[in-house]
Design an enzyme around this catalytic site. Structure first.
Site, PDB file in Angstrom:
ATOM      1  N   PRO A 164       0.841  -1.204   0.000  1.00  0.00           N
ATOM      2  CA  PRO A 164       0.000   0.000   0.000  1.00  0.00           C
ATOM      3  C   PRO A 164       0.873   1.251   0.000  1.00  0.00           C
ATOM      4  CG  PRO A 164       0.048  -0.999   2.171  1.00  0.00           C
ATOM      5  CD  PRO A 164       0.763  -1.945   1.262  1.00  0.00           C
ATOM      6  N   THR A 208       0.451   5.633  -0.422  1.00  0.00           N
ATOM      7  CA  THR A 208      -0.311   6.851  -0.664  1.00  0.00           C
ATOM      8  C   THR A 208       0.213   7.528  -1.917  1.00  0.00           C
ATOM      9  OG1 THR A 208      -0.654   7.147   1.705  1.00  0.00           O
ATOM     10  CG2 THR A 208      -0.958   9.088   0.311  1.00  0.00           C
ATOM     11  N   GLN A 230      -6.730  -1.205   1.644  1.00  0.00           N
ATOM     12  CA  GLN A 230      -6.243  -0.902   2.985  1.00  0.00           C
ATOM     13  C   GLN A 230      -7.161   0.128   3.636  1.00  0.00           C
ATOM     14  OE1 GLN A 230      -2.735   1.601   3.973  1.00  0.00           O
ATOM     15  NE2 GLN A 230      -1.829  -0.291   4.759  1.00  0.00           N
ATOM     16  N   HIS A 239      -5.098  -0.889   8.519  1.00  0.00           N
ATOM     17  CA  HIS A 239      -3.831  -0.156   8.648  1.00  0.00           C
ATOM     18  C   HIS A 239      -3.615   0.197  10.118  1.00  0.00           C
ATOM     19  CE1 HIS A 239      -0.342   1.995   7.786  1.00  0.00           C
ATOM     20  NE2 HIS A 239      -0.765   2.887   6.909  1.00  0.00           N
ATOM     21  N   TYR A 290      -0.351   5.681  12.927  1.00  0.00           N
ATOM     22  CA  TYR A 290      -1.734   6.101  12.719  1.00  0.00           C
ATOM     23  C   TYR A 290      -2.604   5.656  13.901  1.00  0.00           C
ATOM     24  CZ  TYR A 290       0.068   7.398   8.171  1.00  0.00           C
ATOM     25  OH  TYR A 290       0.820   7.973   7.172  1.00  0.00           O
ATOM     26  N   ARG A 331      -1.818  -4.793   9.270  1.00  0.00           N
ATOM     27  CA  ARG A 331      -0.432  -4.344   9.109  1.00  0.00           C
ATOM     28  C   ARG A 331       0.083  -3.698  10.395  1.00  0.00           C
ATOM     29  NH1 ARG A 331       2.040   0.135   4.834  1.00  0.00           N
ATOM     30  NH2 ARG A 331       4.135  -0.733   4.755  1.00  0.00           N
ATOM     31  N   GLY A 353       7.142  -1.761  -2.298  1.00  0.00           N
ATOM     32  CA  GLY A 353       6.536  -0.458  -2.440  1.00  0.00           C
ATOM     33  C   GLY A 353       7.095   0.315  -3.615  1.00  0.00           C
TER      34      GLY A 353
END
Length: 364
Positions: A24, A26, A101, A176, A181, A228, A321
């Protein structure tokens, strides 16, 4: 290169043609009023990379309150679900598998995203980081400590997002719970000073995560859920490790043996933690003996290291990634031992096709 374990099929809850996973990332391409993923950009981007054993999408916010970066595609509105439907179809038409995700950034957000209201977190502690707002990077603020009602609402948001993912045709979802986060903010002592049932003991600090997982199981089979974690994250996103950090993640991973998840996705340290007394420097090696299910590992793996970690039995799947940004045909390049194309960091978080869908295959 001799036998490539990355290229062998994998069959345990999820049937994958190979063990190469698109991590994943962004990419900030949903630059429209409703943060809706688009067929022309997102659809093409993921379709180009459908030869991966599994694609995990960019983090997709589960509510308006969950957002913390500009132009990220959500999974809470009907329009977003319709947008994702077109994308999952394109991936499936190419024979690929795709998970979404599910994301809530918590205190890593900014009031600019919330009509001036404070972002949520476990406790009212500023991470002293920066948030990427519509006006550029801004310093984070002291967040609002979530009430019990806020927590209940957020559990429902994740459940709703999982149900929407099913409607959108995803093969599964990834929670996530990593990288500083919202869930990570509950796990960590430097961000969680609560004295109620969501703070203090390891069991309490992880309660919110397991409540979300249990709620999601009601709308999507647990073998289609991944999670994750980044156990040795230190000095980034407001996270500081202490003596209880690794035991907290050990508790989580061991408890997940009671579930039948698609996988557990772990990150190797993002920074050098060799001098941090509480850190684990080799995550896959440490946690593999603790978990009976499918283990995915990521962070700075190349072709050789990816094959080696599977051969040695420390992981079942390897997530890539940045190599997937500039190499849509990463699987084919590994198959033929071809050189990888370089990525352009200047276009990671911009808008439009440049640096997103314009990387060619090696055969072109």
């Amino acid at each position: 290169m001799s036998k490539q374990h990355l290229l062998t099929p994998y069959h345990k809850n999820i049937n994958l043609a190979n063990r190469i996973v698109m991590a994943p990332m962004t990419r900030s391409r949903a630059d429209n009023e409703g943060n809706v993923p688009t067929d022309s950009l997102h659809g093409l981007y993921y379709e180009q990379r459908a030869s991966a054993g599994l694609i995990i999408t960019e983090g997709s916010q589960v509510s308006k309150k969950a957002v913390g970066y500009i132009h990220t595609a959500g999974i809470y509105s009907d329009e977003q679900v319709e947008g994702w439907k077109k994308i999952t179809k394109r991936v499936h038409d190419k024979g690929g598998k795709i998970f979404i995700q599910l994301w809530h950034v918590g205190r890593m957000s900014h009031p600019d995203f919330h009509n001036g209201e404070l972002p949520f977190s476990a406790s009212a502690i500023n991470p002293n980081a920066q948030s990427y707002t519509p006006e550029g990077f801004k310093d984070t603020v002291t967040p609002k400590e979530m009430t019990l009602e806020d927590i209940k609402t957020t559990v429902k948001d994740f459940k709703n997002a999982a149900a929407n993912a099913v409607k959108a045709g995803f093969d599964g979802v990834e929670i996530h719970s990593s990288n500083g986060y919202l869930f990570h903010q509950f796990f960590n002592n430097t961000s969680n000073k609560r004295t109620d049932e969501y703070g203090g003991s390891i069991e309490n600090k992880t309660r919110f995560f397991f409540e979300v997982l249990d709620a999601m199981k009601e709308v999507i089979p647990q073998e289609k859920i991944g999670a994750r974690f980044n156990p040795s994250l230190n000095g980034l996103f407001g996270m500081t490790m202490d003596e209880e950090t690794i035991p907290t993640f050990e508790y989580i991973i061991k408890k997940l043996n009671d579930y039948n998840l698609a996988y557990v996705h772990l990150s190797e340290p993002f920074t050098d933690v060799s001098e941090v007394p509480f850190a684990v420097t080799e995550i896959a090696k440490h946690f593999r003996p603790l978990y009976n299910g499918t283990l995915m590992i990521n962070t700075a793996f190349d072709q050789e290291k990816g094959n080696k970690v599977i051969e040695e039995g420390f992981a079942d799947l390897v997530a890539y990634g940045k190599p997937y940004i500039s190499n849509p045909d990463l699987v084919e390049r590994f198959e033929n031992n071809l050189e990888l194309a370089s990525w352009d960091e200047d276009t990671f978080y911009t808008t439009g096709a440049k640096g997103y869908t314009d990387y060619p295959n090696a055969s072109k």
